[in-house]
Every structure is written in C-alpha cells, then in structure tokens.
Design an enzyme around this catalytic site. Structure first.
Site, PDB file in Angstrom:
ATOM      1  N   CYS A  55      -7.723  16.129  21.300  1.00  0.00           N
ATOM      2  CA  CYS A  55      -8.937  15.469  20.806  1.00  0.00           C
ATOM      3  C   CYS A  55      -9.297  14.253  21.666  1.00  0.00           C
ATOM      4  O   CYS A  55     -10.435  13.806  21.667  1.00  0.00           O
ATOM      5  CB  CYS A  55      -8.772  15.072  19.346  1.00  0.00           C
ATOM      6  N   ARG A  57      -8.469  13.970  25.144  1.00  0.00           N
ATOM      7  CA  ARG A  57      -8.599  14.230  26.580  1.00  0.00           C
ATOM      8  C   ARG A  57      -8.734  15.717  26.878  1.00  0.00           C
ATOM      9  O   ARG A  57      -8.226  16.566  26.128  1.00  0.00           O
ATOM     10  CB  ARG A  57      -7.383  13.687  27.335  1.00  0.00           C
ATOM     11  N   HIS A 103       0.176  11.100  36.812  1.00  0.00           N
ATOM     12  CA  HIS A 103      -0.687  11.043  35.633  1.00  0.00           C
ATOM     13  C   HIS A 103      -0.182  12.000  34.544  1.00  0.00           C
ATOM     14  O   HIS A 103      -0.103  11.617  33.374  1.00  0.00           O
ATOM     15  CB  HIS A 103      -2.123  11.395  36.023  1.00  0.00           C
ATOM     16  N   GLU A 118       2.285   7.466  21.415  1.00  0.00           N
ATOM     17  CA  GLU A 118       2.023   8.486  20.382  1.00  0.00           C
ATOM     18  C   GLU A 118       2.869   9.735  20.690  1.00  0.00           C
ATOM     19  O   GLU A 118       2.822  10.259  21.809  1.00  0.00           O
ATOM     20  CB  GLU A 118       0.520   8.807  20.404  1.00  0.00           C
ATOM     21  N   GLN A 124       1.987  18.775  22.431  1.00  0.00           N
ATOM     22  CA  GLN A 124       0.743  19.412  22.896  1.00  0.00           C
ATOM     23  C   GLN A 124       0.879  19.885  24.347  1.00  0.00           C
ATOM     24  O   GLN A 124       0.435  20.979  24.697  1.00  0.00           O
ATOM     25  CB  GLN A 124      -0.424  18.425  22.758  1.00  0.00           C
ATOM     26  N   GLY A 193      -6.009   5.116  -6.924  1.00  0.00           N
ATOM     27  CA  GLY A 193      -7.186   5.318  -6.084  1.00  0.00           C
ATOM     28  C   GLY A 193      -6.997   6.595  -5.275  1.00  0.00           C
ATOM     29  O   GLY A 193      -5.860   6.956  -4.946  1.00  0.00           O
TER      30      GLY A 193
END
Lengths: 426, 274
Positions: A55, A57, A103, A118, A124, A193
């Site tokens: 989501c 890149r 990279h 993360e 992924q 709530g």
C-alpha cells in the site's frame, strides 16, 4: 557502471513521492503482479524482473539487457499506463546497480517504511519473491539479491531493536498490558465505545490473543457493526459497563460523551469487588471519558492519549537509534552480494579452464590407453579425472572470489596464462 | 590455606563487581558480549565462593558463621545461588544487575569486616548452632531477594502510574511477575526465619534461661519477624497491595542490615556471631 557492480535497475514510487490516489492506481494484486511480470519478461531489454507492490510503494527491479529499453518498458507498463501523473518530476525514483540493491535491502529491513522498522514488509517481500519465482521472472541475479534482502531483514529484526516497541495506539495498549500482566492471553478487555478508534485499538489486541473482548456502547447498531468486523467481541448494554469492569483487566474508553463514563467513585467500588487486582484504564475519549483522579486509586493505571503518544515517541526514538546498526548489517549483506556478482564474472573463465583441461586429459588418455591392458582403462579414466578436478579446484575457487582477493586483472592473467582466448577461438 | 583465604576474601567482591558490571551492560545497553559473559561469570564466581566457604570451614573447623563477616558472606552466597537458579529456571536475566549488585554489596561488607582470628566458642561446634544459623541466614537471603524484587516492582509501578517510561520500563518482567517473585521470596524468608527464631529460642532457653530475651539482636530480629508477619497478614486480608508490601520489604531489608551489622558491633556480645 563500475566493472564489479551488480547489473540492476530499479524504478519505483512510494509514500514520500506520491499521494495515496496515485499509489493505489499503480498498486498490483497478486494476479496483476503475475501478469505484469510476464509482460516485462516478454520484452527483449529485460532478463529478470521482480515487482514489489504494497500500500505504500510499488517498485520494479530489473536485470536489464538493454538498460534504456528496460527503463522505458517498466515506466510505461507498471506506472504511466495506469497513472500518467507520475511522469511529473519527483513522483518516481530510479536507482541503478549497487544503489538499487541497497534500496531493496533497506526496504526489507523496514528502513524505508512509513513507520520505521515496520515488520510486515519482510513478509511482503518474501511473498512477492515467491510469486516472481513461481512466474519464473527471477534469474540468478535477482534471486540472489532477494536472498540477501530477506537475510538482511531477518538479521535486522533479530540483531537490532529496529522493530521493538509499539508505534501505534493499539500496540501501545498491548505493550502497557504486557508490562502489567503475565500474558495478554489471560486478559479480559472491556471497550467502552465502538467507533473508529475503538476498532483500531481492538484489532491489535485481538491479534495478540486477548482472552475476551467485551464492548459496551450506547448505540447497539454501531456495536453490531463493530461485532461484524471483530466477531470475538461480546456486546453489552452500556449501563452494564461498571459490572464488566469488575472482571476486566484492561478497560479502554473511546466515547465522545460530554460527561465521564467512569468516575473515581465507580472505579473505587469496582476495585473493591475485584479484590484490588491491577487494572489498566486507557482513556482515548475526547473530552476525557475517565475522571483523572482515578489515578490515585491503588493498582489502577490510567493512561491517556498523551501518555500513549509519549510511549510511541520514545519507541520511535529507540528505533531511530538502531538505524546505524541496521546499516552495518546492510553493508555486510551487500558485500556478500557483490562478492557473489564478482564470482559470476569469473564463471566463464572457470568453465573455459575446465573445458581446456578436459580436452587435454581426453587427448593424452586416448594416446596412452593402447599401452595399458583393457582392465585398467576404467581406473585410468577415474584417476585422470580426479587429478584434473583436484588441480583445478583451488584456482577455480579463488577465481570465483571465495578466497576473497581477486580482481579483473587477475582474470586477464588467467586468460593469458592458460591461453583461454586462443582456446575459445579454436 | 591462609594465603588462599586472604586472596579469596579480596577477590570475591571484585569478581562480583565485574559480574554486576556485565549484567549492567545487559540491562542498560543489551550489549551482546556482556550477554554472553554475564551468566558464565556469575556461575564461576559462585563456584569460587563455595570453595572459599568450604576452605573457611575446613580451616577453622567450624560452621563459617562465627563472625558478622562470615555471616554476610553466606548471605551473599545464598542470594547469588538463588538468583542463578531463578535465571536458569526462568531464563530471565533482566533482574541480574540488581541482584548481583546486592550480592556485591554484602560480600564487600563481609570482606571489609573480616577479622583474622574468629572466636572459637563451644557453641559453634554444636550441630544445633549450624541448624539455627543456617535457617536464619537462608531467611535473610530470601528477604534480600524479596527486597530486590520489591525495589524493581516499585520502579515499574511508579513508571506505569505516572506514564513516564524511565529506564526500567520495558526491561523488567511484568508487574504481576515481580510481585509474585517478591511475595514468594518473603514467604520463604518468613518461614525460615520462623524456624530460626523457634530453634534459637529453644536452644537459648536451655543454655541461658530467660536472660537471652533482653539481647538487642534478638529484639531486632523479633521486630523484623513481626514486620514481615504483619505485611503478609495484611496482604492476605486484602488490606495491602503490592506497593505497600514492597515498601514493607524494603523496610525489612533495612532492619536486617541493622541487625546484621550495627547491632553486632555496638549493642551485643552474646549474639556476636550473627
């Protein structure tokens, strides 16, 4: 390109370059990615291809045969056909060779993620590497690069604290609970709530295995929507919330009520009925849902959005301090990848050496065999093969770079010494 | 033998200090080399300590608790053994720095207070003495362990209450675990001290009749026993929670130190051994 640099091309866009409206247009599902990889490989300028699409890149890594053609192919097929606005300056990035390899390693380690460190990105990359392998779009270079990236990501998680500490509201609540209670698996959670904040906090709590989740909300319809999204939630009438506090370990209030939904008096009574067991109370309501004075009750730990934010900032700071350690790991893995690439350059020379040696062996053996009895021929065959293999083993290993020190001039020297160019021509 | 005892007496606090520093690096910096070294360093030092105590007993031909120094060394040894067991059993090393620091402190006091010739009294050869003193020292060691967990409990409790997330936050076991460890250690200490008080009372009554009751050492020990008894009772009655029990445990540690050191030096002759 420097002579020993990996031949790579990366074209991509991420959350830093493009808004979500553009990113979602170029993002690929599994099937779309498979389709895109097949099309990329069909172009003559591309030898190998890997597509990473999340989501945040979309990046395409290529081993180009013709760099210019490979670049335009990737640009049109993956990006501009779907979102021509990406052509504007700064919306895409292009990296080559060592920079592109670095990279991918940084992405897999979480250094390029929106939330530093993360952990999901490693899974992924792994998943999409498997897809590329399935399609057959990765060859030796990208396969080896992906292995380095996955190793770097795994090492960063194991050897540094880059993924440690909660950096979202839900995980911050989980972290606080883990500092109070023996295990979240034994904890009962009460949510007062059922709005968007409640849902975002509940997800990590459920994911980390809380024993029970009760939801008390004024609007039953909203509570039912909550239950549809999180089926383990048990719904309670709003008025029964105080009774539920007596059995809960964690209470999270997220309403927009004008008056506190938990007062000091109510909590004091609840604590007496729960024999003063520790209680974590998280007030995420605006205005505040829990009277601040409850913090004076023994064993009640009240946290608000401010203290959770403080915790998140502290954890982010700690993660940032880990970046240099992760960079060290990336450098090491990149070094291994580069050594492997250098070894690839030596591969044709090693093959030529072995071919030449085999030709000499067969020639000499053919002349000699007639002078020996037939029953010894098999032994002579084995003996000469073994000799040639052993003589060439060390030079081959050195040339492939396993010995550590070699360069192109050494490859040229080997060519000259063994007259491999003449051999090739003949 | 004397050379070995003197050298070991000097070396032990240094070894515990080195081990505490290694555990400090583990706690504050999660240093990988320190992580590899800390546990072997502790086990080696504990083994050396055991050899020292055995040599002390062999040299003086009596249970090595005839002086304050020897008693403190046994307490240090017992705390180190208890922690080494907890670490091995629970694979939990975050409390190591605090435990081993306490061990270092007790052993340092022991080494500083060493006297060349401990007294040789008839009672020191009585098997009842060894039982009484062993129970008392084991009790003290358990209370020291309890106090260390109490200290850590209070630090984490304050962090969680105030939402300030200091150095302690995130590096310690959960609050519930620290509380359980603290209460467990206090119970062990209380039961063994009860045994020590009972055996001591029986033995002293036989030897000294009722004169022993006025000894300051015994009065302080009884006060310590009452403090822990009250803490455990109030906890059982749900009147005290973890925080109050932890504070009582720290007060108990103060009483133990006073009883072990100050009382022996300034107020008592009768209980000079411990």
């Amino acid at each position: 390109m420097a002579p020993q640099e990996p031949p790579l091309l990366l074209v991509g866009t991420d959350f830093r370059c493009a808004p979500i409206e553009l990113r979602e247009r170029v993002s690929c599902t599994g099937e779309e990615a498979e389709h895109a990889l097949v099309h990329l490989l069909a172009r003559p300028g591309v030898s190998e291809a890997f597509l990473l699409s999340t989501c945040n890149r979309t990046e395409v890594y290529l081993q180009p045969q013709d760099e210019d053609e490979a670049y335009h192919t990737a640009l049109d097929l993956i990006f501009l056909d779907k979102a021509p606005e990406l052509e504007r300056p700064g919306r895409l990035y292009v990296k080559r060779n060592g920079e592109a390899a670095h990279h991918l390693l940084a992405v897999a380690s979480g250094l390029e993620s929106m939330v530093l460190g993360e952990p999901e990105i490693l899974g992924q990359v792994k998943q999409q590497a498997a897809l590329a392998e399935h399609v057959g779009s990765t060859g030796p270079v990208l396969r080896r690069l992906l292995r380095s990236a996955l190793t770097a990501g795994a090492r960063a998680r194991q050897e540094t604290a880059i993924t440690s500490g909660a950096v979202s509201l839900g995980y911050a609540v989980v972290e606080l609970a883990r500092n109070i209670f023996t295990g979240l698996e034994e904890c009962q959670v009460l949510l007062i709530g059922a709005g968007e904040i409640a849902r975002s906090v509940a997800r990590p709590i459920v994911e980390r295995g809380a024993k029970e989740l009760k939801v008390a909300n004024r609007s039953q319809e909203r509570a039912r929507q909550f239950q549809e999204e999180i089926p383990m939630a048990q719904l309670l009438p709003f008025d029964e919330r105080l009774g539920a506090v007596a059995t809960a370990d964690v209470v999270i209030a997220t309403t927009s009520a004008e008056e506190p939904v938990l007062t000091r008096k109510q909590l004091k009574e609840a604590m007496a009925s729960r024999r003063n067991r520790p209680l974590l109370v998280v007030d995420l309501g605006v205005p505040r849902n829990v009277e601040p004075s409850v913090t004076r009750i023994e064993n009640v730990f009240l946290h608000t959005i401010d203290s959770l934010d403080l915790l998140i900032q502290k954890n982010l700071k700690r993660r940032k301090e880990e970046v240099p350690h992760v960079e060290e790991i990336l450098d090491q893995e990149l070094q291994h990848f580069r050594s492997w690439i250098r070894g690839l350059e030596a591969e044709p020379i090693v093959a030529q050496m072995q071919k030449q040696a085999e030709r000499i062996r067969q020639h000499e053996l053919a002349e000699a065999l007639s002078r020996f009895p037939p029953e010894t021929h098999a032994d002579l065959e084995r003996l000469t093969r073994s000799m040639v293999r052993k003589i060439l083993h060390h030079p081959s290993t050195q040339l492939r770079g396993r010995g550590g020190h070699h360069d192109l001039s050494r490859l040229d020297l080997v060519r000259e010494l063994f007259r491999l160019d003449d051999e090739n021509q003949s | 033998m004397i050379t070995f005892l003197d050298t070991a007496n000097l070396l032990l606090p240094l070894l515990y200090l080195g081990t505490a520093i290694a555990y400090g690096f583990v706690f504050f910096a999660a240093h990988p080399t320190a992580s590899r070294l800390a546990t072997p360093a502790l086990r080696g030092t504990v083994l050396f300590h055991l050899v020292y105590l055995a040599a002390l007993a062999a040299h003086h031909r009596q249970f090595p608790a005839a002086t304050v120094s020897q008693a403190l060394s046994i307490v240090a040894f017992a705390v180190a053994v208890v922690y080494a067991f907890v670490e091995w059993h629970g694979r939990e090393r975050t409390t190591g720095f605090w435990m081993v620091s306490l061990v270092f402190f007790f052993q340092l006091l022991s080494s500083v207070l060493t006297r060349p010739n401990p007294p040789d009294r008839a009672i020191f050869h009585d098997p009842f003495f060894a039982t009484h003193v062993s129970l008392a020292l084991l009790g003290y060691a358990a209370f020291v362990v309890g106090a260390a967990y109490a200290f850590l409990f209070l630090q984490l409790y304050r962090d969680l209450k105030a939402g300030r997330f200091s150095t302690f936050y995130g590096k310690l076991p959960p609050l519930e675990v620290l509380e359980r460890m603290m209460i467990g250690a206090i119970w062990v200490g209380f039961l063994t001290l009860t045994g020590a008080v009972a055996t001591g009372a029986f033995w002293a009554e036989r030897l000294y009749h009722s004169a022993w009751l006025h000894d300051p050492k015994i009065l302080i020990t009884l006060a310590t026993w009452v403090l822990y008894a009250v803490a455990l009772l109030l906890r059982r009655l749900q009147r005290w929670q973890g925080r109050q029990t932890a504070l009582a445990s720290l007060a108990g540690l103060g009483a133990i130190l006073f009883s072990l050191v100050a009382v022996n030096f300034f107020f008592t002759d009768f209980h000079g051994f411990l």
